[in-house]
Design a protein around this motif. Structure first.
Motif, PDB file in Angstrom:
ATOM      1  N   PRO A 194       0.825  -1.217   0.000  1.00  0.00           N
ATOM      2  CA  PRO A 194       0.000   0.000   0.000  1.00  0.00           C
ATOM      3  C   PRO A 194       0.854   1.260   0.000  1.00  0.00           C
ATOM      4  O   PRO A 194       1.884   1.346   0.689  1.00  0.00           O
ATOM      5  CB  PRO A 194      -0.798  -0.144   1.297  1.00  0.00           C
ATOM      6  CG  PRO A 194      -0.897  -1.620   1.510  1.00  0.00           C
ATOM      7  CD  PRO A 194       0.414  -2.182   1.037  1.00  0.00           C
ATOM      8  N   GLN A 195       0.435   2.221  -0.806  1.00  0.00           N
ATOM      9  CA  GLN A 195       1.201   3.447  -0.997  1.00  0.00           C
ATOM     10  C   GLN A 195       0.615   4.606  -0.189  1.00  0.00           C
ATOM     11  O   GLN A 195      -0.605   4.697  -0.019  1.00  0.00           O
ATOM     12  CB  GLN A 195       1.198   3.823  -2.486  1.00  0.00           C
ATOM     13  CG  GLN A 195       1.815   2.755  -3.377  1.00  0.00           C
ATOM     14  CD  GLN A 195       3.277   2.519  -3.033  1.00  0.00           C
ATOM     15  OE1 GLN A 195       4.110   3.399  -3.212  1.00  0.00           O
ATOM     16  NE2 GLN A 195       3.589   1.333  -2.518  1.00  0.00           N
ATOM     17  N   PRO A 243      -4.112   1.365  -2.356  1.00  0.00           N
ATOM     18  CA  PRO A 243      -3.640  -0.019  -2.513  1.00  0.00           C
ATOM     19  C   PRO A 243      -2.536  -0.101  -3.558  1.00  0.00           C
ATOM     20  O   PRO A 243      -2.497   0.681  -4.511  1.00  0.00           O
ATOM     21  CB  PRO A 243      -4.896  -0.778  -2.959  1.00  0.00           C
ATOM     22  CG  PRO A 243      -5.803   0.273  -3.522  1.00  0.00           C
ATOM     23  CD  PRO A 243      -5.499   1.535  -2.776  1.00  0.00           C
ATOM     24  N   GLY A 244      -1.618  -1.036  -3.357  1.00  0.00           N
ATOM     25  CA  GLY A 244      -0.527  -1.215  -4.306  1.00  0.00           C
ATOM     26  C   GLY A 244      -0.972  -1.980  -5.539  1.00  0.00           C
ATOM     27  O   GLY A 244      -2.038  -2.599  -5.579  1.00  0.00           O
ATOM     28  N   ARG A 245      -0.134  -1.941  -6.556  1.00  0.00           N
ATOM     29  CA  ARG A 245      -0.424  -2.633  -7.813  1.00  0.00           C
ATOM     30  C   ARG A 245       0.055  -4.083  -7.760  1.00  0.00           C
ATOM     31  O   ARG A 245       0.943  -4.427  -6.988  1.00  0.00           O
ATOM     32  CB  ARG A 245       0.258  -1.882  -8.965  1.00  0.00           C
ATOM     33  CG  ARG A 245      -0.350  -0.522  -9.237  1.00  0.00           C
ATOM     34  CD  ARG A 245       0.567   0.373 -10.053  1.00  0.00           C
ATOM     35  NE  ARG A 245       1.641   0.935  -9.242  1.00  0.00           N
ATOM     36  CZ  ARG A 245       2.460   1.894  -9.649  1.00  0.00           C
ATOM     37  NH1 ARG A 245       2.333   2.390 -10.873  1.00  0.00           N
ATOM     38  NH2 ARG A 245       3.399   2.367  -8.863  1.00  0.00           N
ATOM     39  N   LYS A 246      -0.549  -4.909  -8.611  1.00  0.00           N
ATOM     40  CA  LYS A 246      -0.199  -6.324  -8.667  1.00  0.00           C
ATOM     41  C   LYS A 246      -0.015  -6.747 -10.122  1.00  0.00           C
ATOM     42  O   LYS A 246      -0.886  -6.544 -10.960  1.00  0.00           O
ATOM     43  CB  LYS A 246      -1.281  -7.184  -8.019  1.00  0.00           C
ATOM     44  CG  LYS A 246      -0.971  -8.685  -8.026  1.00  0.00           C
ATOM     45  CD  LYS A 246      -2.153  -9.520  -7.541  1.00  0.00           C
ATOM     46  CE  LYS A 246      -2.363  -9.360  -6.050  1.00  0.00           C
ATOM     47  NZ  LYS A 246      -3.415 -10.325  -5.566  1.00  0.00           N
ATOM     48  N   PRO A 357      -0.851   1.838 -14.242  1.00  0.00           N
ATOM     49  CA  PRO A 357      -1.154   3.041 -13.477  1.00  0.00           C
ATOM     50  C   PRO A 357      -1.397   2.754 -12.004  1.00  0.00           C
ATOM     51  O   PRO A 357      -1.835   1.642 -11.626  1.00  0.00           O
ATOM     52  CB  PRO A 357      -2.432   3.564 -14.147  1.00  0.00           C
ATOM     53  CG  PRO A 357      -3.042   2.370 -14.807  1.00  0.00           C
ATOM     54  CD  PRO A 357      -1.900   1.497 -15.211  1.00  0.00           C
ATOM     55  N   ALA A 358      -1.081   3.740 -11.167  1.00  0.00           N
ATOM     56  CA  ALA A 358      -1.308   3.597  -9.732  1.00  0.00           C
ATOM     57  C   ALA A 358      -2.793   3.433  -9.456  1.00  0.00           C
ATOM     58  O   ALA A 358      -3.647   4.009 -10.148  1.00  0.00           O
ATOM     59  CB  ALA A 358      -0.759   4.813  -8.998  1.00  0.00           C
ATOM     60  N   ARG A 359      -3.092   2.663  -8.458  1.00  0.00           N
ATOM     61  CA  ARG A 359      -4.493   2.487  -8.056  1.00  0.00           C
ATOM     62  C   ARG A 359      -4.969   3.721  -7.303  1.00  0.00           C
ATOM     63  O   ARG A 359      -4.189   4.403  -6.637  1.00  0.00           O
ATOM     64  CB  ARG A 359      -4.646   1.250  -7.162  1.00  0.00           C
ATOM     65  CG  ARG A 359      -4.421  -0.060  -7.897  1.00  0.00           C
ATOM     66  CD  ARG A 359      -4.828  -1.228  -7.034  1.00  0.00           C
ATOM     67  NE  ARG A 359      -4.644  -2.502  -7.719  1.00  0.00           N
ATOM     68  CZ  ARG A 359      -5.053  -3.670  -7.235  1.00  0.00           C
ATOM     69  NH1 ARG A 359      -5.670  -3.710  -6.065  1.00  0.00           N
ATOM     70  NH2 ARG A 359      -4.848  -4.784  -7.915  1.00  0.00           N
ATOM     71  N   LYS A 360      -6.239   3.986  -7.408  1.00  0.00           N
ATOM     72  CA  LYS A 360      -6.813   5.150  -6.726  1.00  0.00           C
ATOM     73  C   LYS A 360      -7.445   4.741  -5.409  1.00  0.00           C
ATOM     74  O   LYS A 360      -7.835   3.612  -5.222  1.00  0.00           O
ATOM     75  CB  LYS A 360      -7.863   5.809  -7.629  1.00  0.00           C
ATOM     76  CG  LYS A 360      -7.281   6.334  -8.943  1.00  0.00           C
ATOM     77  CD  LYS A 360      -8.354   6.965  -9.790  1.00  0.00           C
ATOM     78  CE  LYS A 360      -7.766   7.497 -11.110  1.00  0.00           C
ATOM     79  NZ  LYS A 360      -8.783   8.097 -11.987  1.00  0.00           N
TER      80      LYS A 360
END
Length: 360
Positions: A194-195, A243-246, A357-360
């Motif tokens: 998580p960012q 949330p982070g990307r997967k 792209p980064a999650r929102k």
């Protein structure tokens, strides 16, 4: 994060397409998944800087996924002469037998490097060690002393859930799970933790705080003091955690149920679609997937973006000028979309880069 495809063909390289090699880039690092013959040449043509590669993941030991590894390791000598890489170690992950393959290749070619490497082997049950020839059962054990540039690696076993935990740091978690192919094979999951939420820089400036070290402190969760003596908390100026990307990259597979628990809700899934649906039976016999199988798996894990790759040489790249009547990857793309309706589907091409792209 982004993904660069160095090679997208199955079986062997051709003048128009290289074999398996995919790079995941995140936070200045690059991780290479598979290294088929000619990967080092494809790497030089790409936008990927070889010196950024810190980890290599091999899905399985078939040549179109591993024959380029010894050569690449030698080519990276120059990259490791960079002062920023001094003392660093190249980490290589893959199935049992990979340590022996790398060691023997380097030993017999009398190859020495300017850096150290380590091979971590994913251990599999004996039942997962099929052989194409029953009369020939090669040993997977690396015997003898380490190569002069080799450090002792880990033997990684699956946990109670059937998952291999490979790596974790402040920003990422990397895991693997077995797939069903003709030899032991794995899929890899690259998960961004998580960012932190977005920083409201305008609000900070309005409170008299210019850009600088205080911005980093409050984004790291610390309170700071404004010029008027008031205290500003992270909750005042930092948005909610994102949330982070997967990213999920599968090796060759005819059945992938064991990776589902860690592959769910992937931002990007890279899945083979070797031959068209009408060749389903021979495809399964050889341990591979058709476009319909790729689309069905993407729907099952509810991924956002499916990228198909590992194409038979009978299908020409989309970007190539073809003769009338030739089959192209467009056929595989259309068949995939039919089983992943409403989902985003892309056919990978050599040297293509896809941004995640980064999650929102």
């Amino acid at each position: 994060m982004d993904i660069t495809f160095l090679g997208t063909a199955s079986a062997h390289p051709s003048p128009t397409r290289g074999v398996s090699g995919t790079v995941v880039k995140s936070d200045g690092e690059a991780w290479l998944v598979d290294c088929g013959e000619g990967t080092q040449i494809q790497l030089m043509k790409s936008s990927v800087k070889p010196g950024r590669i810190t980890k290599i993941f091999i899905t399985h030991l078939h040549g179109d996924h591993s024959f380029g590894l010894p050569g690449l390791l030698c080519t990276l000598n120059t990259a490791f002469l960079d002062p920023d890489r001094e003392g660093s170690i190249m980490e290589i992950y893959g199935p049992q037998g990979l340590r022996k393959y790398v060691r023997v290749s380097l030993e017999l070619s009398r190859s020495e490097m300017s850096y150290s490497y380590v091979v971590h082997e994913l251990q599999v049950p004996d039942t997962d060690h099929p052989h194409d020839w029953e009369s020939w059962k090669p040993s997977h054990e690396a015997e003898g002393s380490l190569h002069p540039n080799e450090k002792a690696g880990r033997n990684i076993t699956m946990n109670a859930d059937g998952i291999y935990n490979l790596h974790e740091d402040d920003r990422h978690i990397i895991q693997a799970a077995p797939l069903t192919h003709r030899v032991p094979c794995f899929g890899y999951v690259f998960l961004e933790k998580p960012q932190p939420g977005r920083l409201d820089a305008e609000m900070l400036r309005s409170r008299g705080i210019p850009p600088g070290p205080l911005y980093a402190r409050i984004k790291a969760g610390q309170e700071i003091e404004a010029p008027d003596g008031s205290v500003i908390t992270p909750q005042d100026v930092v948005g909610p955690t994102r949330p982070g990307r997967k990213i999920v990259i599968l090796g060759d597979t005819k059945e992938s149920s064991r990776i589902i628990p860690i592959a769910m809700n992937a931002d990007v899934l890279v899945h083979e679609a070797t031959v068209a649906d009408e060749l389903h039976d021979i495809c399964i016999e050889r341990g591979h997937s058709t476009p319909a199988m790729a689309g069905q798996f993407a729907a099952q894990i509810q991924c956002k973006h499916l990228v198909i790759s590992h194409f038979s040489q009978r299908y020409s790249p989309l970007s190539r000028q073809c003769k009338e009547g030739d089959e192209t990857v467009q056929k595989l793309l259309d068949q995939t979309r039919a089983t992943f309706p409403g989902g985003k589907v892309t056919a990978a091409e050599d040297l293509m880069t896809i941004s995640v792209p980064a999650r929102k």
